[in-house]
Scaffold this motif. Structure first.
Motif, PDB file in Angstrom:
ATOM      1  N   GLY A 113      50.024  40.948  43.512  1.00  0.00           N
ATOM      2  CA  GLY A 113      49.496  40.619  42.197  1.00  0.00           C
ATOM      3  C   GLY A 113      48.035  40.237  42.272  1.00  0.00           C
ATOM      4  O   GLY A 113      47.228  40.614  41.411  1.00  0.00           O
ATOM      5  N   ILE A 114      47.672  39.491  43.310  1.00  0.00           N
ATOM      6  CA  ILE A 114      46.277  39.114  43.526  1.00  0.00           C
ATOM      7  C   ILE A 114      45.445  40.340  43.885  1.00  0.00           C
ATOM      8  O   ILE A 114      44.326  40.513  43.384  1.00  0.00           O
ATOM      9  N   ALA A 115      45.980  41.209  44.735  1.00  0.00           N
ATOM     10  CA  ALA A 115      45.244  42.412  45.147  1.00  0.00           C
ATOM     11  C   ALA A 115      44.910  43.291  43.950  1.00  0.00           C
ATOM     12  O   ALA A 115      43.824  43.878  43.882  1.00  0.00           O
ATOM     13  N   GLY A 116      45.827  43.380  42.991  1.00  0.00           N
ATOM     14  CA  GLY A 116      45.563  44.181  41.800  1.00  0.00           C
ATOM     15  C   GLY A 116      44.397  43.639  41.002  1.00  0.00           C
ATOM     16  O   GLY A 116      43.573  44.406  40.488  1.00  0.00           O
ATOM     17  N   ALA A 117      44.303  42.312  40.906  1.00  0.00           N
ATOM     18  CA  ALA A 117      43.190  41.699  40.186  1.00  0.00           C
ATOM     19  C   ALA A 117      41.879  41.908  40.931  1.00  0.00           C
ATOM     20  O   ALA A 117      40.840  42.212  40.328  1.00  0.00           O
ATOM     21  N   VAL A 118      41.901  41.734  42.239  1.00  0.00           N
ATOM     22  CA  VAL A 118      40.687  41.926  43.046  1.00  0.00           C
ATOM     23  C   VAL A 118      40.187  43.361  42.907  1.00  0.00           C
ATOM     24  O   VAL A 118      38.992  43.599  42.680  1.00  0.00           O
ATOM     25  N   ALA A 119      41.082  44.321  43.028  1.00  0.00           N
ATOM     26  CA  ALA A 119      40.692  45.728  42.937  1.00  0.00           C
ATOM     27  C   ALA A 119      40.064  46.044  41.587  1.00  0.00           C
ATOM     28  O   ALA A 119      39.031  46.724  41.501  1.00  0.00           O
ATOM     29  N   ARG A 179      37.354  45.727  49.814  1.00  0.00           N
ATOM     30  CA  ARG A 179      37.557  44.336  49.408  1.00  0.00           C
ATOM     31  C   ARG A 179      38.987  44.022  48.999  1.00  0.00           C
ATOM     32  O   ARG A 179      39.321  42.849  48.800  1.00  0.00           O
ATOM     33  N   THR A 180      39.824  45.025  48.842  1.00  0.00           N
ATOM     34  CA  THR A 180      41.212  44.783  48.440  1.00  0.00           C
ATOM     35  C   THR A 180      42.075  44.523  49.667  1.00  0.00           C
ATOM     36  O   THR A 180      42.049  45.318  50.616  1.00  0.00           O
ATOM     37  N   PRO A 181      42.838  43.449  49.676  1.00  0.00           N
ATOM     38  CA  PRO A 181      43.670  43.135  50.842  1.00  0.00           C
ATOM     39  C   PRO A 181      44.667  44.257  51.150  1.00  0.00           C
ATOM     40  O   PRO A 181      45.099  44.991  50.267  1.00  0.00           O
ATOM     41  N   ALA A 182      45.013  44.369  52.417  1.00  0.00           N
ATOM     42  CA  ALA A 182      45.988  45.372  52.840  1.00  0.00           C
ATOM     43  C   ALA A 182      47.321  45.140  52.148  1.00  0.00           C
ATOM     44  O   ALA A 182      47.718  44.004  51.879  1.00  0.00           O
ATOM     45  N   GLY A 183      48.002  46.231  51.842  1.00  0.00           N
ATOM     46  CA  GLY A 183      49.300  46.142  51.188  1.00  0.00           C
ATOM     47  C   GLY A 183      49.550  47.369  50.334  1.00  0.00           C
ATOM     48  O   GLY A 183      48.853  48.388  50.464  1.00  0.00           O
ATOM     49  N   THR A 184      50.520  47.285  49.452  1.00  0.00           N
ATOM     50  CA  THR A 184      50.898  48.461  48.663  1.00  0.00           C
ATOM     51  C   THR A 184      49.846  48.824  47.616  1.00  0.00           C
ATOM     52  O   THR A 184      49.660  50.000  47.313  1.00  0.00           O
ATOM     53  N   VAL A 185      49.150  47.834  47.046  1.00  0.00           N
ATOM     54  CA  VAL A 185      48.067  48.147  46.112  1.00  0.00           C
ATOM     55  C   VAL A 185      46.965  48.900  46.852  1.00  0.00           C
ATOM     56  O   VAL A 185      46.467  49.929  46.378  1.00  0.00           O
ATOM     57  N   ALA A 228      47.649  39.895  36.189  1.00  0.00           N
ATOM     58  CA  ALA A 228      46.358  39.370  36.646  1.00  0.00           C
ATOM     59  C   ALA A 228      45.284  40.440  36.615  1.00  0.00           C
ATOM     60  O   ALA A 228      44.102  40.136  36.428  1.00  0.00           O
ATOM     61  N   ALA A 229      45.692  41.697  36.790  1.00  0.00           N
ATOM     62  CA  ALA A 229      44.734  42.808  36.771  1.00  0.00           C
ATOM     63  C   ALA A 229      44.342  43.200  35.361  1.00  0.00           C
ATOM     64  O   ALA A 229      43.187  43.566  35.103  1.00  0.00           O
ATOM     65  N   MET A 230      45.262  43.110  34.432  1.00  0.00           N
ATOM     66  CA  MET A 230      45.032  43.629  33.077  1.00  0.00           C
ATOM     67  C   MET A 230      43.932  42.877  32.344  1.00  0.00           C
ATOM     68  O   MET A 230      43.311  43.400  31.424  1.00  0.00           O
ATOM     69  N   ARG A 231      43.661  41.637  32.743  1.00  0.00           N
ATOM     70  CA  ARG A 231      42.747  40.761  31.997  1.00  0.00           C
ATOM     71  C   ARG A 231      41.389  40.591  32.667  1.00  0.00           C
ATOM     72  O   ARG A 231      40.516  39.917  32.124  1.00  0.00           O
ATOM     73  N   VAL A 238      47.727  49.572  38.953  1.00  0.00           N
ATOM     74  CA  VAL A 238      46.291  49.524  39.243  1.00  0.00           C
ATOM     75  C   VAL A 238      45.768  50.823  39.859  1.00  0.00           C
ATOM     76  O   VAL A 238      44.703  51.313  39.455  1.00  0.00           O
ATOM     77  N   PRO A 239      46.459  51.428  40.831  1.00  0.00           N
ATOM     78  CA  PRO A 239      45.923  52.670  41.386  1.00  0.00           C
ATOM     79  C   PRO A 239      45.723  53.773  40.341  1.00  0.00           C
ATOM     80  O   PRO A 239      44.693  54.454  40.344  1.00  0.00           O
ATOM     81  N   LEU A 240      46.672  53.945  39.423  1.00  0.00           N
ATOM     82  CA  LEU A 240      46.511  54.960  38.384  1.00  0.00           C
ATOM     83  C   LEU A 240      45.363  54.588  37.449  1.00  0.00           C
ATOM     84  O   LEU A 240      44.540  55.447  37.104  1.00  0.00           O
TER      85      LEU A 240
END
Length: 302
Positions: A166-172, A196-202, A131-134, A236-238
């Motif tokens: 997966g959603i957090a990666g796209a939002v970020a 704006r990114t939800p709490a979690g591992t991302v 979801a983040a890649m696109r 996403v972080p990298l």
């Protein structure tokens, strides 16, 4: 800035981001599958890179659908995006097994991608990086509205990725692209993403990235992940660290990502899409554009 006659400012920015995604994706995938992988961060032009042609992957094919829907509807239409993902699916583009299986299932029994996505991984949904890649082009489209970029990124992610990571990666990624396109500083971009990114591992990885501004690429990759796990948290972080530390240098960013990432095409695509949406087509080396597969004709309505 990338412009075409009759194209709005929003679409121009989204198209520049899409082209930046596609070239970085194509180069990254070619590097990833090269038998002789060098250190691409140490060269300029096409030196040290695989011979062309460079062919892009599912990262770009799905990003093309995002831009197509924005161009046709002037906004994100989730149903139209889902239909475009299915209509333009090409099994030769190295789709991840989860999305590949879902799209094939749509063809077999007519189920919607969104419904199938809720059933994956025992109902937990995918937390992959798909979801983040696109999504960088959507962020560039909303260069003046990062909140809407976050809302639409979440909606677009849920078509295939319903896990909160997966959603957090796209939002970020979308917020980073929006802020980059608006001219934000690297620190302000990351700050806006964190808010704006939800709490979690991302989110945790992005917070670590914010504290690694002076780290080497190797140090950053060791701390943030390399994409090897194909998860949003490992990718996403990298990618955002690379973008933030090379925000006005597309070539250096992509070469840096390629030198440390294991999911090379995706990390390169995310970083490249963010930066190109900021600077425009001119950010991409002409030799790279010539070496890469062109975008498909169906992206923009005729």
């Amino acid at each position: 800035m990338w412009y075409q006659a009759g194209v709005t400012d929003r679409l121009a920015r989204a198209m520049a981001s899409l082209l930046g995604t596609a070239v970085a994706d194509a180069l990254g995938d070619t590097i990833e599958h090269s038998a002789d992988r060098h250190s691409p961060a140490d060269h300029t032009g096409t030196e040290g890179l695989p011979a062309p042609p460079w062919r892009w992957t599912d990262d770009t094919e799905m990003a093309c659908s995002v831009v197509h829907v924005l161009a046709v509807h002037g906004r994100l239409d989730v149903d139209a995006l889902s239909e475009s993902f299915v209509a333009h699916y090409d099994e030769q583009r190295n789709y991840g097994p989860g999305v590949d299986a879902m799209i094939r299932e749509v063809g077999r029994r007519g189920a919607s991608l969104g419904n199938l996505a809720t059933e994956t991984f025992g109902g937990a949904g995918s937390w992959g990086n798909g979801a983040a890649m696109r999504i960088a082009p959507l962020g560039a489209w909303y260069y003046d509205d990062p909140d809407q970029a976050a809302i639409d990124a979440e909606a677009s992610a849920a078509i295939t990725h319903t896990h909160r990571e997966g959603i957090a990666g796209a939002v970020a990624t979308a917020v980073a692209a929006a802020q980059a396109a608006a001219g934000a500083t690297p620190a302000d971009m990351i700050d806006a993403v964190l808010r704006r990114t939800p709490a979690g591992t991302v989110h945790d990885g992005l917070r670590d990235a914010a504290n690694l501004a002076d780290a080497s690429p190797t140090e950053a990759a060791e701390k943030l992940g390399t994409g090897r796990k194909l998860s949003a948290a490992d990718t996403v972080p990298l990618a955002l660290w690379v973008a933030a530390t090379h925000l006005d240098d597309y070539e250096r960013a992509v070469r840096t990502a390629a030198s440390v990432a294991e999911d090379v095409d995706t990390v390169c695509a995310i970083a490249g899409g963010i930066i190109a949406g900021r600077i425009g087509e001119s950010a991409i080396p002409a030799e790279w554009r010539a070496a890469s597969e062109p975008l498909p004709d169906w992206v923009l309505p005729t």
